[in-house]
Design a protein around this motif. Structure first.
Motif, PDB file in Angstrom:
ATOM      1  N   LEU A 292      14.188  -0.456  14.578  1.00  0.00           N
ATOM      2  CA  LEU A 292      13.242  -0.686  13.483  1.00  0.00           C
ATOM      3  C   LEU A 292      13.979  -0.836  12.157  1.00  0.00           C
ATOM      4  N   GLY A 293      14.988  -0.011  11.953  1.00  0.00           N
ATOM      5  CA  GLY A 293      15.799  -0.128  10.730  1.00  0.00           C
ATOM      6  C   GLY A 293      16.528  -1.451  10.655  1.00  0.00           C
TER       7      GLY A 293
ATOM      8  N   ALA B 217      16.851  -6.874   8.238  1.00  0.00           N
ATOM      9  CA  ALA B 217      16.809  -8.327   8.412  1.00  0.00           C
ATOM     10  C   ALA B 217      15.701  -8.968   7.586  1.00  0.00           C
ATOM     11  N   TYR B 218      14.623  -8.232   7.318  1.00  0.00           N
ATOM     12  CA  TYR B 218      13.506  -8.784   6.538  1.00  0.00           C
ATOM     13  C   TYR B 218      13.698  -8.645   5.033  1.00  0.00           C
ATOM     14  N   LEU B 219      14.681  -7.876   4.590  1.00  0.00           N
ATOM     15  CA  LEU B 219      14.871  -7.669   3.158  1.00  0.00           C
ATOM     16  C   LEU B 219      15.088  -8.969   2.377  1.00  0.00           C
TER      17      LEU B 219
ATOM     18  N   LEU C 155      11.646 -10.853   1.298  1.00  0.00           N
ATOM     19  CA  LEU C 155      10.592 -10.049   0.694  1.00  0.00           C
ATOM     20  C   LEU C 155       9.588 -10.880  -0.101  1.00  0.00           C
ATOM     21  N   GLY C 156       9.993 -12.025  -0.604  1.00  0.00           N
ATOM     22  CA  GLY C 156       9.084 -12.827  -1.412  1.00  0.00           C
ATOM     23  C   GLY C 156       7.932 -13.402  -0.622  1.00  0.00           C
ATOM     24  N   ALA C 157       8.216 -14.001   0.525  1.00  0.00           N
ATOM     25  CA  ALA C 157       7.167 -14.650   1.310  1.00  0.00           C
ATOM     26  C   ALA C 157       7.388 -14.373   2.793  1.00  0.00           C
ATOM     27  N   PRO C 158       7.018 -13.185   3.249  1.00  0.00           N
ATOM     28  CA  PRO C 158       7.225 -12.882   4.674  1.00  0.00           C
ATOM     29  C   PRO C 158       6.225 -13.637   5.546  1.00  0.00           C
TER      30      PRO C 158
ATOM     31  N   LEU D   6       5.820  -9.999  10.251  1.00  0.00           N
ATOM     32  CA  LEU D   6       5.266  -8.712   9.829  1.00  0.00           C
ATOM     33  C   LEU D   6       4.468  -8.045  10.943  1.00  0.00           C
ATOM     34  N   LEU D   7       3.790  -8.851  11.744  1.00  0.00           N
ATOM     35  CA  LEU D   7       3.045  -8.310  12.883  1.00  0.00           C
ATOM     36  C   LEU D   7       4.000  -7.677  13.898  1.00  0.00           C
TER      37      LEU D   7
END
Length: 140
Positions: free
Chosen positions: A35-36, A41-43, A46-49, A54-55
């Motif tokens: 999860l971390g 990887a998503y950092l 952050l502007g437009a996930p 996200l699901l």
């Protein structure tokens, strides 16, 4: 003879319980690291996930929460807290299923039933927390 076999069985069960606890803690650590890794990887995004990303992240977070609650339940000796923990696990499992279901018209009844059941679970959780708060001061 019966006492020795009972002692042996108690030791075997205690050893198996310890092995299960160690295995589940290692599995929980693996879930938390995965999860971390996904969070890191998503950092940059952050502007437009993306909704599907996200699901997937929410799904992994809820699964990790389920594993955490199961590991917590392995250390509980009180039956009241044990039952409350499994109510919480059931609630999170239902939420996870609700999130994963497609919101198609033919799934409306399934969504409705799961929503009502999860609301009942949540009500039971709140009720048991209230019961625990009213019972605990009277005992002390």
């Amino acid at each position: 003879m019966l006492e020795r076999s009972e002692k042996l069985l108690r030791r075997v069960v205690a050893g198996l319980r310890f092995a299960l606890i160690v295995f589940m803690i290692v599995y929980l650590a693996t879930c938390l690291l995965g999860l971390g890794g996904k969070l890191v990887a998503y950092l940059p995004q952050l502007g437009a996930p993306d909704f599907h990303q996200l699901l997937a992240l929410l799904n992994d977070a809820l699964f990790t929460l389920i594993v955490l609650a199961i590991v917590r339940s392995l250390f509980i000796n009180d039956s009241f807290h044990y039952a409350l923990t499994f109510l919480e696990v059931g609630f999170v499992v239902l939420l996870r299923k609700l999130i994963l279901l497609d919101a198609a018209p033919h799934e409306v009844w399934v969504l409705l039933v799961l929503g009502v059941i999860s609301a009942l679970f949540f009500s039971l959780i709140l009720l048991t927390h209230r019961m625990r708060k009213t019972i605990t001061p009277a005992q002390g």
